[in-house]
Scaffold this motif. Structure first.
Motif, PDB file in Angstrom:
ATOM      1  N   ILE A  68      28.934 -33.572 -32.151  1.00 52.72           N
ATOM      2  CA  ILE A  68      29.860 -33.333 -31.050  1.00 52.72           C
ATOM      3  C   ILE A  68      30.179 -31.848 -30.910  1.00 52.72           C
ATOM      4  N   CYS A  69      30.384 -31.181 -32.048  1.00 53.71           N
ATOM      5  CA  CYS A  69      30.710 -29.748 -32.052  1.00 53.71           C
ATOM      6  C   CYS A  69      29.692 -29.035 -32.941  1.00 53.71           C
ATOM      7  N   PRO A  70      28.521 -28.700 -32.390  1.00 56.78           N
ATOM      8  CA  PRO A  70      27.435 -28.136 -33.191  1.00 56.78           C
ATOM      9  C   PRO A  70      27.590 -26.640 -33.466  1.00 56.78           C
ATOM     10  N   ARG A  71      28.790 -26.241 -33.805  1.00 61.17           N
ATOM     11  CA  ARG A  71      29.070 -24.826 -34.141  1.00 61.17           C
ATOM     12  C   ARG A  71      30.395 -24.822 -34.890  1.00 61.17           C
ATOM     13  N   HIS A  72      30.756 -23.684 -35.479  1.00 61.59           N
ATOM     14  CA  HIS A  72      32.029 -23.660 -36.199  1.00 61.59           C
ATOM     15  C   HIS A  72      33.184 -23.865 -35.215  1.00 61.59           C
ATOM     16  N   ALA A  73      34.156 -24.657 -35.625  1.00 62.86           N
ATOM     17  CA  ALA A  73      35.248 -25.084 -34.741  1.00 62.86           C
ATOM     18  C   ALA A  73      36.345 -24.022 -34.690  1.00 62.86           C
ATOM     19  N   LEU A  74      36.119 -23.018 -33.840  1.00 63.02           N
ATOM     20  CA  LEU A  74      37.060 -21.907 -33.725  1.00 63.02           C
ATOM     21  C   LEU A  74      37.128 -21.454 -32.275  1.00 63.02           C
ATOM     22  N   HIS A  75      38.368 -21.314 -31.784  1.00 56.95           N
ATOM     23  CA  HIS A  75      38.579 -20.965 -30.380  1.00 56.95           C
ATOM     24  C   HIS A  75      39.689 -19.933 -30.259  1.00 56.95           C
ATOM     25  N   ALA A  76      39.404 -18.833 -29.552  1.00 61.15           N
ATOM     26  CA  ALA A  76      40.406 -17.786 -29.314  1.00 61.15           C
ATOM     27  C   ALA A  76      41.287 -18.218 -28.137  1.00 61.15           C
ATOM     28  N   ARG A  77      42.436 -18.777 -28.443  1.00 63.57           N
ATOM     29  CA  ARG A  77      43.262 -19.408 -27.409  1.00 63.57           C
ATOM     30  C   ARG A  77      44.165 -18.426 -26.667  1.00 63.57           C
ATOM     31  N   ASN A  78      44.724 -17.443 -27.372  1.00 64.70           N
ATOM     32  CA  ASN A  78      45.666 -16.511 -26.740  1.00 64.70           C
ATOM     33  C   ASN A  78      45.286 -15.070 -27.020  1.00 64.70           C
ATOM     34  N   ILE A  79      45.579 -14.220 -26.055  1.00 66.78           N
ATOM     35  CA  ILE A  79      45.523 -12.782 -26.298  1.00 66.78           C
ATOM     36  C   ILE A  79      46.648 -12.134 -25.495  1.00 66.78           C
ATOM     37  N   GLY A  80      47.389 -11.255 -26.156  1.00 65.07           N
ATOM     38  CA  GLY A  80      48.505 -10.582 -25.506  1.00 65.07           C
ATOM     39  C   GLY A  80      48.522  -9.110 -25.868  1.00 65.07           C
ATOM     40  N   PHE A  81      48.938  -8.267 -24.912  1.00 63.48           N
ATOM     41  CA  PHE A  81      48.936  -6.825 -25.136  1.00 63.48           C
ATOM     42  C   PHE A  81      49.816  -6.150 -24.093  1.00 63.48           C
TER      43      PHE A  81
END
Length: 355
Positions: A304-317
């Motif tokens: 189902i997830c053929p890669r490492h399960a990591l997602h950049a959800r937020n970015i603030g600056f």
């Protein structure tokens, strides 16, 4: 392998440090004679040229005692000089190429792009196309037909995320924006929140991993954590448990620094590698039962997830143009949504038996 070769290898695989700028700090000696700062820096920084130094000064990448100066500024004893410089190894010429982009926000200063997993961020030697930046080049050429391939800018890349990580990236569209964002990344004032599924059940609901990250001593394609700080560079990751599934756990990770593979290395270091991370031991069963049905369940999850399960959800600056604090967010991609729901149902209907 040379430093340049290592960096190009990382670029070709879409794997490199988040932070693409480094800082040189120079304090003038007590006996320093008045000397133009552009000439002074050429003599103090390896591979620097007067033209490059002048451009850096004009774009605000050089400060003296915390303030911007002109190229004709005369340095004096005790001056504290900070120079921000691009440490990226340049690849081949950027070729505009149509690649669908999920642009979450754009104005005259910045672009916020939601990068899908599997897309390399930047071209490098031997890998000149098929990257996010090729797509950005094509997109900007459609908006300005006068841009030629020879004069295409580097699009103000001030950070990147791994090839198989999904989520938000910010790109600067002006020199001013590059300078502002590069400084913010270096000063660790950019807010970056990731969502990850990791193996195991952390004993604490939240914590901080503070361990230097550097190249693995034996396997040069990997990175490792060095808690004593005798190798690598300082790296700090804050994590918080969001949901527990017994054998795996959904966590949020907030970066204080941006080293290569930082979250992946830090979570592996504390015994909780990312689910299906083929570099750091997450692509096998780390926690669970010996039953064949469980093994098949995990294999189905990997599919189902053929890669490492990591997602950049937020970015603030701090916005380079307005000076206001801004925060962007994007939802989880479909593969991670389905993966999390599958584990949620596993716990709900089967429970997690004692090992």
């Amino acid at each position: 392998m040379s430093k340049a070769s290592e960096q190009e290898e990382l670029l070709e695989n879409g794997e490199s440090s988040d932070e693409l700028y480094e800082r040189h700090a120079i304090t003038c000696d007590p006996g320093q004679e008045p000397y133009r700062i552009d000439k002074f820096l050429v003599g103090r920084i390896e591979y620097a040229t007067r033209n490059k130094v002048q451009k850096a000064i004009e774009s605000g990448m050089v400060t003296v005692n915390g303030k911007n100066v002109q190229p004709n500024y005369k340095v004096k004893p005790g001056d504290e000089i900070i120079v921000y410089s691009d440490k990226e190894v340049k690849g081949e010429q950027i070729v505009p190429e149509f690649i669908p982009l999920d642009i979450q926000y754009e104005d005259d200063d910045v672009m916020i792009i939601n990068k899908p997993a599997g897309l390399v961020v930047h071209p490098a030697s031997g890998n000149p196309n098929g990257t996010l930046i090729n797509g950005v080049a094509w997109y900007l050429k459609q908006k300005n037909k006068d841009i030629s391939e020879e004069t295409l800018p580097r699009y103000g890349m001030v950070h990147r995320i791994d090839k198989n990580t999904s989520g938000l990236m910010v790109l600067a569209k002006t020199d001013k924006a590059v300078t502002s964002l590069a400084k913010q990344f270096f000063d660790h004032t950019v807010f970056r929140r990731y969502i990850a599924l990791v193996w195991g059940d952390p004993s604490e609901d939240e914590g901080t991993v503070n361990a230097h990250i550097g190249r693995h001593q034996r396997f040069r394609k990997l990175f490792d954590a060095y808690p004593e700080g005798d190798h690598g560079k300082e790296a700090i990751t804050h994590y918080k448990v969001l949901e527990r599934f017994g054998y795996v756990t959904l966590v949020e990770c907030r970066l204080e620094t941006g080293r290569t593979h930082q979250i992946r290395v830090h979570m592996q270091h504390i015994g909780h590698p990312l689910f299906n991370d083929d570099f750091y031991g997450g692509d096998r069963i780390v926690k669970g039962t010996v039953y064949s049905k469980y093994k098949q369940f995990v294999e189905n999850c990997f599919a189902i997830c053929p890669r490492h399960a990591l997602h950049a959800r937020n970015i603030g600056f701090k916005h380079p143009g307005t000076g206001e604090q801004v925060l962007f967010e994007c939802e989880l991609p479909q593969d991670m949504k389905e993966l999390i729901e599958k584990w949620r149902n596993y716990v709900k209907f089967k429970g997690v038996p004692e090992e």
